[in-house]
Design a protein around this motif. Sequence first.
Motif, PDB file in Angstrom:
ATOM      1  N   SER A   5       0.841  -1.191   0.000  1.00 15.22           N
ATOM      2  CA  SER A   5       0.000   0.000   0.000  1.00 15.22           C
ATOM      3  C   SER A   5       0.878   1.244   0.000  1.00 15.22           C
ATOM      4  O   SER A   5       2.075   1.179   0.275  1.00 15.22           O
ATOM      5  CB  SER A   5      -0.915   0.029   1.237  1.00 15.22           C
ATOM      6  OG  SER A   5      -0.135   0.064   2.425  1.00 15.22           O
ATOM      7  N   ILE A   6       0.256   2.371  -0.337  1.00 14.72           N
ATOM      8  CA  ILE A   6       0.869   3.684  -0.164  1.00 14.72           C
ATOM      9  C   ILE A   6      -0.110   4.524   0.638  1.00 14.72           C
ATOM     10  O   ILE A   6      -1.285   4.617   0.283  1.00 14.72           O
ATOM     11  CB  ILE A   6       1.175   4.378  -1.505  1.00 14.72           C
ATOM     12  CG1 ILE A   6       2.252   3.611  -2.269  1.00 14.72           C
ATOM     13  CG2 ILE A   6       1.628   5.813  -1.283  1.00 14.72           C
ATOM     14  CD1 ILE A   6       2.609   4.233  -3.614  1.00 14.72           C
ATOM     15  N   VAL A   7       0.368   5.123   1.718  1.00 15.20           N
ATOM     16  CA  VAL A   7      -0.499   5.934   2.570  1.00 15.20           C
ATOM     17  C   VAL A   7      -0.164   7.412   2.387  1.00 15.20           C
ATOM     18  O   VAL A   7      -0.841   8.129   1.668  1.00 15.20           O
ATOM     19  CB  VAL A   7      -0.375   5.507   4.040  1.00 15.20           C
ATOM     20  CG1 VAL A   7      -1.303   6.342   4.920  1.00 15.20           C
ATOM     21  CG2 VAL A   7      -0.733   4.029   4.178  1.00 15.20           C
ATOM     22  N   ARG A   8       0.906   7.870   3.003  1.00 16.26           N
ATOM     23  CA  ARG A   8       1.334   9.265   2.803  1.00 16.26           C
ATOM     24  C   ARG A   8       2.242   9.419   1.586  1.00 16.26           C
ATOM     25  O   ARG A   8       2.319  10.469   0.993  1.00 16.26           O
ATOM     26  CB  ARG A   8       2.076   9.761   4.045  1.00 16.26           C
ATOM     27  CG  ARG A   8       1.231   9.986   5.271  1.00 16.26           C
ATOM     28  CD  ARG A   8       2.079  10.633   6.358  1.00 16.26           C
ATOM     29  NE  ARG A   8       1.318  10.967   7.548  1.00 16.26           N
ATOM     30  CZ  ARG A   8       1.262  10.192   8.626  1.00 16.26           C
ATOM     31  NH1 ARG A   8       1.920   9.042   8.640  1.00 16.26           N
ATOM     32  NH2 ARG A   8       0.565  10.567   9.681  1.00 16.26           N
ATOM     33  N   GLY A   9       2.957   8.376   1.255  1.00 12.08           N
ATOM     34  CA  GLY A   9       3.892   8.432   0.132  1.00 12.08           C
ATOM     35  C   GLY A   9       5.310   8.748   0.537  1.00 12.08           C
ATOM     36  O   GLY A   9       6.219   8.685  -0.298  1.00 12.08           O
ATOM     37  N   GLN A  29       5.160  12.454  -7.529  1.00 15.35           N
ATOM     38  CA  GLN A  29       5.526  12.832  -6.168  1.00 15.35           C
ATOM     39  C   GLN A  29       6.589  11.897  -5.580  1.00 15.35           C
ATOM     40  O   GLN A  29       7.531  12.353  -4.921  1.00 15.35           O
ATOM     41  CB  GLN A  29       4.278  12.817  -5.272  1.00 15.35           C
ATOM     42  CG  GLN A  29       4.501  13.301  -3.856  1.00 15.35           C
ATOM     43  CD  GLN A  29       4.643  14.811  -3.775  1.00 15.35           C
ATOM     44  OE1 GLN A  29       4.237  15.527  -4.687  1.00 15.35           O
ATOM     45  NE2 GLN A  29       5.242  15.295  -2.695  1.00 15.35           N
ATOM     46  N   ILE A  30       6.457  10.599  -5.827  1.00 13.22           N
ATOM     47  CA  ILE A  30       7.417   9.651  -5.242  1.00 13.22           C
ATOM     48  C   ILE A  30       8.633   9.446  -6.140  1.00 13.22           C
ATOM     49  O   ILE A  30       9.618   8.848  -5.714  1.00 13.22           O
ATOM     50  CB  ILE A  30       6.746   8.301  -4.919  1.00 13.22           C
ATOM     51  CG1 ILE A  30       6.320   7.573  -6.199  1.00 13.22           C
ATOM     52  CG2 ILE A  30       5.565   8.493  -3.977  1.00 13.22           C
ATOM     53  CD1 ILE A  30       5.770   6.170  -5.957  1.00 13.22           C
ATOM     54  N   GLY A  31       8.555   9.912  -7.395  1.00 12.97           N
ATOM     55  CA  GLY A  31       9.709   9.874  -8.276  1.00 12.97           C
ATOM     56  C   GLY A  31       9.957   8.575  -9.003  1.00 12.97           C
ATOM     57  O   GLY A  31      11.065   8.341  -9.503  1.00 12.97           O
TER      58      GLY A  31
END
Length: 539
Positions: A428-432, A488-490
């Motif tokens: 999962s991804i929550v805040r990133g 955002q996460i690149g």
Amino acid sequence: MAATTSFTSFTIEPHHLPSKTSSLSLRHLVLSRKLFSLPSPSLALRSQPRFYPLLASQPDTNPFFDDNFDKPREECGVFGVIGDPDAASLCYLGLQKLQHRGEEGAGIVAADTESSKLRSVTGMGLVTDVFASPESLKSLPGTMAIGHVRYSTSGATASLKNVQPFLASYRFGQLAVAHNGNLLNHDKLKMELESRGSIFNTSSDTEVILHLIASSTSRPLLSRIIETCESLEGAYSLLFLTANKLYAVRDSYGFRPLVLGCRPNGALVFASETCALDLVDAKYIREINPGEVVAVDLADMSISSACLMPPKPRKACIFEHMYFALPNSIVFGRAVHESRLAFGKALAEESPVPADVVIPVPDSGFYAALGFSLASGIPFQQGLLRSHYVGRTFIQPEQHIRDLSVRLKLSPVKGVLEGKSVVVVDDSIVRGTTSSKIVRLLRDAGAREVHMRIASPPVVGSCYYGVDTPSESELISNRMDAAGVCRQIGSDSLAFLSLSKLHDLLGDEAPTFCDACFSKEYPVPPRKYEQVELSYMEA
């Protein structure tokens, strides 16, 4: 880490109890069974108190913070044993197996058969920290015990007084409770109790349960438990302990898991996950059904069962299968590792990408990555190694120092990554924030391309049923689409398992799972009690 341990208990005194009398209604089906005549899985079983601390609590402050927290956190794990001379020791082992469900504090309450007294040891830290001294378990004799590991939902995160099981004394004797879940209406209930004179010692929603039981005029305790639980809204899997009985309760929606097992000597074991049963050589019997109340009498090991009213459709937490539960557990009747393998395979079919290697984000991404590899034909390797010996890190003022903290927990294997196009599978991804650090870590290790694949739909809603999730404004997928998260996460690309595909994998059982964190369709809508609070303040 040094643990802070408490031998605190509480006394509940009745205060102008209501005059109404009530008893167990005929609508509550009650059955008595001997140990090896368990109810079938298909059977639907199911004063104003004042608290005075007897010993001073320890300070509430905690200087630690998990800077890498970017996952929903399961709030608690519960474990109980009845009918075994080594009950406390078995509880200690079971809690260690459930440690992933809560690392802030732990405790055990045992029933001393000789004195008919309940004895408690609770403390901050891991289970091994709390019970580091051999004297801790020696102080818990008896053939019955319940235990608890916690993160916090309702209640101060690092307060010793909020560590369970809670042990209280009231007019009918001693009662201990361990709770996994979150009560949506605990504020309303607490204000109603306080308006009639109740004094609360903790900030945990679980204390409300003890107050309601203490103020009930129903007989016997099974009736008081049922009456109390039918006034609760939200998620709860509960274990209660008295001097001669153990009770297990699961809310009518069955949000959180609770299972029953049996040891070779006939002792019964209750636990949040079957992996804890396996550790203590207990054979898995079945789940405690949604809305079921089970009472086990130590005298003859007979089982009484009742059901909460009205019945509700099951809404089991799907995130147990994606992240919370250990892969060697059976949760909600499904093998966790098989679910994650299927999620990974479906992800590869939905969102293929040409690459040289598939790697998991350890540990929960392992089986999903393996499934992705099997379905895609891309080789699977361990490109990230996780250290299990790193505790929480101190907050650091400089961002570049905080970024380095991820390397304490995850180490890249350069030989697997250098010059490669890498598929990274996470649950999962929550805040990133952690995902972006992982992407940078892999690029620094020489990865040519980094393709993120997430074995769950985007998390767009907060959980109110016993899971610690950030507010919706902090959830990265609630603020931007997949392309925005990717930027955002690149990463070079990003894809999530679609909600429709998840429903397809669950088949006919899909409507019986709660997916509110993905769909914002809440089985029990979050409620606010402004009007109640206003009336209370005016009074």
